[in-house]
Design a protein around this motif. Structure first.
Motif, PDB file in Angstrom:
ATOM      1  N   SER A   1       8.664   5.874   7.499  1.00  0.00           N
ATOM      2  CA  SER A   1       8.315   7.086   6.764  1.00  0.00           C
ATOM      3  C   SER A   1       7.649   6.749   5.438  1.00  0.00           C
ATOM      4  N   TRP A   2       8.180   5.743   4.752  1.00  0.00           N
ATOM      5  CA  TRP A   2       7.598   5.351   3.455  1.00  0.00           C
ATOM      6  C   TRP A   2       6.176   4.846   3.624  1.00  0.00           C
ATOM      7  N   TYR A   3       5.931   4.066   4.688  1.00  0.00           N
ATOM      8  CA  TYR A   3       4.583   3.542   4.889  1.00  0.00           C
ATOM      9  C   TYR A   3       3.586   4.681   5.084  1.00  0.00           C
ATOM     10  N   GLY A   4       3.994   5.714   5.767  1.00  0.00           N
ATOM     11  CA  GLY A   4       3.113   6.851   5.980  1.00  0.00           C
ATOM     12  C   GLY A   4       2.723   7.554   4.695  1.00  0.00           C
ATOM     13  N   GLU A   5       3.532   7.391   3.654  1.00  0.00           N
ATOM     14  CA  GLU A   5       3.233   8.027   2.372  1.00  0.00           C
ATOM     15  C   GLU A   5       2.010   7.424   1.688  1.00  0.00           C
ATOM     16  N   LEU A   6       1.525   6.287   2.193  1.00  0.00           N
ATOM     17  CA  LEU A   6       0.279   5.729   1.663  1.00  0.00           C
ATOM     18  C   LEU A   6      -0.855   6.747   1.760  1.00  0.00           C
ATOM     19  N   ALA A   7      -0.789   7.628   2.748  1.00  0.00           N
ATOM     20  CA  ALA A   7      -1.848   8.621   2.945  1.00  0.00           C
ATOM     21  C   ALA A   7      -1.946   9.589   1.777  1.00  0.00           C
ATOM     22  N   ARG A   8      -0.891   9.735   1.010  1.00  0.00           N
ATOM     23  CA  ARG A   8      -0.878  10.703  -0.087  1.00  0.00           C
ATOM     24  C   ARG A   8      -1.313  10.099  -1.423  1.00  0.00           C
ATOM     25  N   LEU A   9      -1.514   8.781  -1.438  1.00  0.00           N
ATOM     26  CA  LEU A   9      -1.863   8.117  -2.693  1.00  0.00           C
ATOM     27  C   LEU A   9      -3.360   8.186  -2.971  1.00  0.00           C
ATOM     28  N   PRO A  10      -3.759   8.240  -4.235  1.00  0.00           N
ATOM     29  CA  PRO A  10      -5.180   8.101  -4.582  1.00  0.00           C
ATOM     30  C   PRO A  10      -5.690   6.738  -4.099  1.00  0.00           C
ATOM     31  N   PRO A  11      -6.976   6.626  -3.774  1.00  0.00           N
ATOM     32  CA  PRO A  11      -7.504   5.377  -3.194  1.00  0.00           C
ATOM     33  C   PRO A  11      -7.153   4.114  -3.977  1.00  0.00           C
ATOM     34  N   LYS A  12      -7.280   4.138  -5.300  1.00  0.00           N
ATOM     35  CA  LYS A  12      -7.005   2.930  -6.087  1.00  0.00           C
ATOM     36  C   LYS A  12      -5.533   2.547  -6.009  1.00  0.00           C
ATOM     37  N   LEU A  13      -4.670   3.542  -6.083  1.00  0.00           N
ATOM     38  CA  LEU A  13      -3.241   3.259  -6.019  1.00  0.00           C
ATOM     39  C   LEU A  13      -2.850   2.784  -4.623  1.00  0.00           C
ATOM     40  N   ARG A  14      -3.476   3.347  -3.585  1.00  0.00           N
ATOM     41  CA  ARG A  14      -3.197   2.894  -2.223  1.00  0.00           C
ATOM     42  C   ARG A  14      -3.634   1.440  -2.051  1.00  0.00           C
TER      43      ARG A  14
END
Length: 375
Positions: A332-345
């Motif tokens: 579930s945590w890994y999927g949260e990468l989709a919600r991050l701004p590009p630089k933060l991701r």
């Protein structure tokens, strides 16, 4: 102990693997599937080291991976194809992405050859902790062990009131197999597992065999594409450099919303839950099938140490549940990468693949060694 009988609701990956593991330990096993046949989706499935060891223990490893390409490297790339990070799969053991059809048919054939029985067209509506499986036609059967492997909408689980909560993770997925050109199998660019990101959209490309590749597209709930069938034009605009891949994606793939569940308990008396009935999770780690198989093998192993079935189930749950719930959380945590701004991701991915401490904990589920003792 050799005369004990297990009744299993469902005939998917977890049900078949658990049933075969029990058969190899002297149990009699009968599966009950509500469909008229085993439901085989036309997609690939990740099987990491933990799942592969289960398949070896069950004697179906060679049949499952026949023709499959071993995964050597996994890449994460940005919206223009730029590399954000990669990892060598050998650091976490082996990994294959065979066709789901290959896995299910190998498990089914192994189960039947070992003396198991599958009854189709028989919906299960619940179970009793004393060892009774109940059917929609008003009949029931008793067994020494009851297993609910009947998916995220498990009637066995819900009849026992074991669900604590069930939540959407706010992401939508579309998955499909595509054909590969013959020459692509020898092209290193088109033969590596790659995950591509652009804002909240993600495209996973995973070669399975020389002829087939698995593709998964995911979007956030807020994305207009989450409510639409496959839109080739929109995905081309998102990843124009992947036109060679996107233009061959058909529109008859499987779509679903990702969910995660948590239970009050995995068992009640002589009843145990396996697979999505107990450990449904988003697919970002590729461990749904893996933990279903390892949990099933661990259950069969634990029961060899106890004449009392309920005691064996209780020991199994104490050992398996904390780890599997951790896997659910990491997925579930890994999927949260989709919600991050590009630089933060990009920074987060750099930490995931570049920091050894983080990487070891992220791949821990893939490298776990399940019990393989036959008795």
């Amino acid at each position: 102990m050799s005369n004990r009988k297990a009744l299993i609701a469902g005939a998917g990956i977890g049900a078949l693997a658990t049933g075969l593991a029990l058969l190899k330990r002297g149990w009699k096993v009968q599966l009950f599937e509500q469909s008229d046949e085993i439901r085989i989706l036309g997609a690939g499935i990740y099987i990491w080291e933990n799942g592969l060891r289960v398949l070896e223990s069950l004697g179906v490893y060679a049949k499952v991976i026949e023709g499959a390409i071993p995964v050597q490297r996994r890449e994460r790339r940005g919206d223009r194809g730029e590399l954000m990070g990669f990892e060598s799969i050998s650091q976490s053991g082996r990994c294959y992405i065979p066709l789901r059809h290959s896995l299910l048919t190998a498990l089914r054939d192994g189960f039947i050859e070992a003396g198991g029985e599958i009854s189709f067209g028989i919906p299960v509506i619940g179970a009793d902790p004393e060892g009774e499986l109940k059917f929609a036609n008003g009949t029931s059967l008793r067994g020494d062990l009851i297993i609910g492997a009947d998916g995220i909408n498990s009637r066995v689980r819900d009849s026992l009131g074991l669900l604590r909560w069930r939540r959407s993770v706010g992401q939508f997925g579309y998955r499909i197999m595509i054909d590969r050109e013959r020459w692509e199998a020898d092209d290193p660019v088109r033969s590596v597992v790659s995950e591509h990101w652009n804002r909240g959209r993600r495209l996973l490309y995973a070669p399975c065999t020389r002829e087939k590749a698995y593709v998964q597209l995911t979007t956030l709930r807020s994305d207009p594409l989450s409510d639409a069938p496959y839109d080739c034009g929109a995905w081309l605009a998102t990843f124009p450099h992947l036109a060679w891949l996107i233009e061959r994606i058909p529109s008859n793939g499987k779509s679903d919303w990702f969910e995660v569940i948590r239970l009050k308990a995995w068992s009640s008396g002589r009843v145990a839950l396996i697979g999505d009935a107990a450990s449904a999770q988003p697919p970002f780690l590729g461990q749904g099938g893996g933990v279903a198989m390892t949990s099933g093998l661990a259950l069969a192993h634990a029961l060899t140490r106890h004449d009392d079935v309920a005691a064996g189930i209780a020991e199994w749950e104490r050992g398996e549940r904390p780890f599997v719930e951790w896997v659910q959380s990491v997925s579930s945590w890994y999927g949260e990468l989709a919600r991050l701004p590009p630089k933060l991701r990009r920074m987060a991915i750099g930490v995931i693949v570049g920091n050894e401490w983080v990487r070891q904990r992220t791949i821990r589920c893939a490298a776990v060694r399940p019990p393989v003792g036959a008795s």
